[in-house]
Design an enzyme around this catalytic site. Structure first.
Site, PDB file in Angstrom:
ATOM      1  N   HIS A  67      -5.334   9.602   8.395  1.00  0.00           N
ATOM      2  CA  HIS A  67      -4.837   9.838   9.750  1.00  0.00           C
ATOM      3  C   HIS A  67      -5.827  10.637  10.587  1.00  0.00           C
ATOM      4  O   HIS A  67      -5.837  10.512  11.810  1.00  0.00           O
ATOM      5  CB  HIS A  67      -3.481  10.544   9.697  1.00  0.00           C
ATOM      6  CG  HIS A  67      -2.346   9.618   9.392  1.00  0.00           C
ATOM      7  ND1 HIS A  67      -1.096   9.731   9.969  1.00  0.00           N
ATOM      8  CD2 HIS A  67      -2.267   8.531   8.575  1.00  0.00           C
ATOM      9  CE1 HIS A  67      -0.309   8.767   9.517  1.00  0.00           C
ATOM     10  NE2 HIS A  67      -1.002   8.028   8.661  1.00  0.00           N
ATOM     11  N   HIS A  91      -1.652   2.978  -1.055  1.00  0.00           N
ATOM     12  CA  HIS A  91      -0.192   3.050  -1.072  1.00  0.00           C
ATOM     13  C   HIS A  91       0.381   2.739  -2.437  1.00  0.00           C
ATOM     14  O   HIS A  91       1.591   2.535  -2.580  1.00  0.00           O
ATOM     15  CB  HIS A  91       0.383   2.112  -0.010  1.00  0.00           C
ATOM     16  CG  HIS A  91      -0.027   2.486   1.374  1.00  0.00           C
ATOM     17  ND1 HIS A  91      -0.665   1.610   2.237  1.00  0.00           N
ATOM     18  CD2 HIS A  91       0.071   3.658   2.056  1.00  0.00           C
ATOM     19  CE1 HIS A  91      -0.925   2.225   3.384  1.00  0.00           C
ATOM     20  NE2 HIS A  91      -0.485   3.455   3.300  1.00  0.00           N
TER      21      HIS A  91
END
Length: 320
Positions: free
Chosen positions: A68, A195
């Site tokens: 991010h 993920h």
């Protein structure tokens, strides 16, 4: 003449070695802190190891912080900045609010580094090293982290709201988001493999499990038990129901069985151009590990501040 050439080459090599660890050099290097803070990597590694011993989920959180941060104005540590009179930070942005975590771990690492070598190691570099060490600690690949970034003095709430791919993104939007950052489709699919660890809030996948058909019905039913159609938005579910705290290739195996928790995950295996690479990674863990490591280096190279740009923050939460 041969002696002169040889002498020139030796001095060129010496100059390259010295500049690679110089704080004023504008190029990233895996040996950047060898002379100025030789214990930097071991300090970060020990702190990450300690944090994950307390909570393995923290490994995924530190990798997510790295991602991010990279996607908003490049790798500059801007995600770490708190709101102030002069700064509107990124922590309250939609993709980050009540979601990104691990700031206390970064604070701990920064305090230890400042004690060992004051004003040398940037917060941006701490994020990059901590992400790598988290992956390794959970069983994933390692790579040489390129270092020498400096920290921004400001943040971008607008950038955090607009540049981080949404969990509702389709394949085309995902490819475009990564392409806009100079990353290939191959990088995108490999990076998505992160993920294979961590958890997601119900609000990010509720639409997928209740309203869409490209999902295994048995899997959807099992997830609904912890994610009701109304309420429960902050309830957590593992991204990989098999090995949520082990960095492996089960994420891709799940996609082939239509067990992608988020809409954007299943888009990678939904009859499109990404199917082939997902299949390869589901069958060949080592290939995934190799490509993931390379993609992490590429992502860490997105528009870094180097040389005399930016600063090395003493406190990762605020400019000097």
């Amino acid at each position: 003449m041969p002696f002169v050439i040889k002498y020139f080459q030796i001095n060129l090599i010496k100059s390259s070695i010295l500049s690679s660890s110089s704080p004023t050099n504008g190029q990233l290097s895996s040996t950047f802190y060898n002379n100025t803070c030789p214990k930097a990597l071991s300090i970060v590694r020990a702190a990450v190891k300690q944090a994950l011993a307390k909570e393995k989920r923290m490994g995924a959180s530190l990798v997510r912080l790295h991602f991010h941060d990279c996607f908003v104005n490049g790798r500059d540590g801007s995600i770490l900045l708190d709101d102030s009179a002069n700064i509107t930070g990124e922590k309250s942005a939609g993709p980050n609010n009540n979601s990104v975590r691990g700031f206390d771990v970064i604070d701990t690492i920064k305090t230890q580094l400042e004690a060992a070598c004051t004003g040398i190691v940037s917060c941006a570099d701490i994020l990059a090293i901590a992400a790598r060490d988290s992956v390794v600690e959970l069983g994933g690949p390692t790579w040489r982290v390129q270092l020498g970034r400096r920290d921004s003095r400001n943040a971008s709430l607008r950038g955090a709201n607009s540049q981080i791919p949404a969990p509702t993104s389709n394949l085309s939007a995902l490819i475009s988001s990564f392409s806009n950052k100079g990353l290939s489709t191959k990088d995108m699919i490999a990076l998505s493999g992160a993920h294979t660890i961590g958890q997601a809030r119900c609000t990010t996948f509720k639409g997928h499990i209740y309203n869409e058909t490209n999902i295994n019905s048995t899997f959807a039913t099992s997830v609904k038990a912890n994610c009701p159609s109304t309420g429960g938005d902050n309830n957590l579910s593992p991204l990989d129901v098999q090995t949520a705290t082990v960095f492996d290739n089960k994420y891709y195996i799940n996609l082939k069985s239509q067990k992608g928790l988020l809409h954007s995950y299943q888009e990678l295996f939904n009859g499109g151009s990404a199917d082939s690479q997902v299949t390869t990674y589901s069958n060949k863990r080592n290939t995934f590990f190799r490509d993931f490591a390379a993609a992490m280096v590429n992502m860490g190279n997105i528009s870094p501040l180097t040389g005399t740009n930016g600063e090395v923050r003493k406190n990762c939460r605020k400019p000097n």
